[in-house]
Design a protein around this motif. Sequence first.
Motif, PDB file in Angstrom:
ATOM      1  N   LEU A 100      54.890 -40.262  17.245  1.00  0.00           N
ATOM      2  CA  LEU A 100      53.868 -40.968  18.005  1.00  0.00           C
ATOM      3  C   LEU A 100      52.447 -40.593  17.602  1.00  0.00           C
ATOM      4  N   GLY A 101      52.288 -39.395  17.045  1.00  0.00           N
ATOM      5  CA  GLY A 101      50.955 -38.904  16.759  1.00  0.00           C
ATOM      6  C   GLY A 101      50.271 -38.332  17.981  1.00  0.00           C
ATOM      7  N   TYR A 111      48.620 -43.298  23.852  1.00  0.00           N
ATOM      8  CA  TYR A 111      48.654 -44.588  24.540  1.00  0.00           C
ATOM      9  C   TYR A 111      49.124 -45.646  23.551  1.00  0.00           C
ATOM     10  N   GLY A 112      50.273 -46.252  23.835  1.00  0.00           N
ATOM     11  CA  GLY A 112      50.877 -47.152  22.873  1.00  0.00           C
ATOM     12  C   GLY A 112      51.698 -46.353  21.873  1.00  0.00           C
ATOM     13  N   VAL A 127      62.044 -34.197  21.973  1.00  0.00           N
ATOM     14  CA  VAL A 127      60.682 -34.478  22.431  1.00  0.00           C
ATOM     15  C   VAL A 127      59.660 -34.089  21.368  1.00  0.00           C
ATOM     16  N   LYS A 128      59.896 -32.976  20.695  1.00  0.00           N
ATOM     17  CA  LYS A 128      58.958 -32.545  19.658  1.00  0.00           C
ATOM     18  C   LYS A 128      58.960 -33.530  18.482  1.00  0.00           C
ATOM     19  N   GLU A 129      60.127 -34.026  18.124  1.00  0.00           N
ATOM     20  CA  GLU A 129      60.208 -35.021  17.050  1.00  0.00           C
ATOM     21  C   GLU A 129      59.522 -36.324  17.457  1.00  0.00           C
ATOM     22  N   SER A 130      59.695 -36.730  18.703  1.00  0.00           N
ATOM     23  CA  SER A 130      59.057 -37.951  19.197  1.00  0.00           C
ATOM     24  C   SER A 130      57.539 -37.808  19.186  1.00  0.00           C
ATOM     25  N   TYR A 185      57.564 -47.371  15.373  1.00  0.00           N
ATOM     26  CA  TYR A 185      58.185 -46.553  16.420  1.00  0.00           C
ATOM     27  C   TYR A 185      58.982 -47.455  17.356  1.00  0.00           C
ATOM     28  N   ASP A 186      60.268 -47.162  17.502  1.00  0.00           N
ATOM     29  CA  ASP A 186      61.154 -47.954  18.360  1.00  0.00           C
ATOM     30  C   ASP A 186      61.239 -47.267  19.723  1.00  0.00           C
TER      31      ASP A 186
END
Length: 350
Positions: free
Chosen positions: A28-29, A317-318, A21-24, A323-324
């Motif tokens: 994502l920013g 948002y988005g 989750v931290k990497e995601s 990002y896949d």
Amino acid sequence: MNKLLLKDDDSNLFEDVYTHVKESAGKLGSSGTALFIIHHDKIVTESYFGKQSNAKHARDVKADTQFHIASVRKSYIGYAAAYAIHNGYFSIDDPIRRFVEDSNSPAYEGVTIRHLLTHTHGLLIADGKLVSEYKPGESWAYRGPSIELLTTIIKKTTGKSVADIVKEQVFDPVDFQSTEWLKMSQPHSKIANTIRDKDNIFWTETDVVDGSGMNMYVSAKDLALWGYLHLTEGKWGGKQIIPREIIQMATSIQTPDPSLPIHKNGFLWFVKDKNHTFNQIGDIVPKGSYQLLGYTNVALLIIPEENVVAVRMFNRYGSTEGYDYLKDIRSFGDTVYKCSIKEVERNNGR
């Protein structure tokens, strides 16, 4: 808080989910993130990191921080629909022409409540008009008209809005403190700012708080407890506060023709059946698991076979270029499942 939910001191077995989750969040920013996991009636992970916005003196993400959950709000709409059906206000295979004002529209031909709930209705807005994209039940598409129709039909038949139903039936009895449809013109200090591209065409703002709008904000803990109520099939503190049939109805496959190679849905929930390249639920996550994913990349995953509820929260948002999201959300589910298996193996080895 349910007395059955205890903190598990040995939560490091879900460390891989935390890392994921931290990497995601970095990809994502997202400025702030939360993770909440319940396993075998114990809170095994509760983590909050980052800030509620990119502002210089932004508030830290905390247990009471509320995130925009986007399409995950559909789990509450699905519950309200199941409540209405359970109490005889309408039936799942009722034609929607019985409930709409423009009932003569050819687009409604053959469309039922079931089709709206499983994204198999074929309705599409094209050039400002409601049209039929395909024959109801013969395909699947994630289109907006179904949600407006469902919330309208629920209110027309029950006399209560989606927000009224879930507040009366769930929020008040369970005492959820950080769940609301927020008037976008009146944000408060616990709301995480939703980071988005200025030209994002999907973003909307509304002050409508009847449960029909995309303005639902929930804390990670409240969302996990909402998921836990589904996992226990309506039990809370040893009592059946929601009829089991409502939860079972909402979270089992209701797709008209389950043999078709399309997404399988309960009442708006995505339900795991077979592995497909388009699935949002991980490849190794067992059949019968169910999940909702929002455009803010918020996810609520429930794996009944392993008695686990996992919630991840982001305020993006988005997504960023490259990002896949399908790969990421499937990997999230697979990681949660692998960690839940590790805990079982640990307990069996004691």
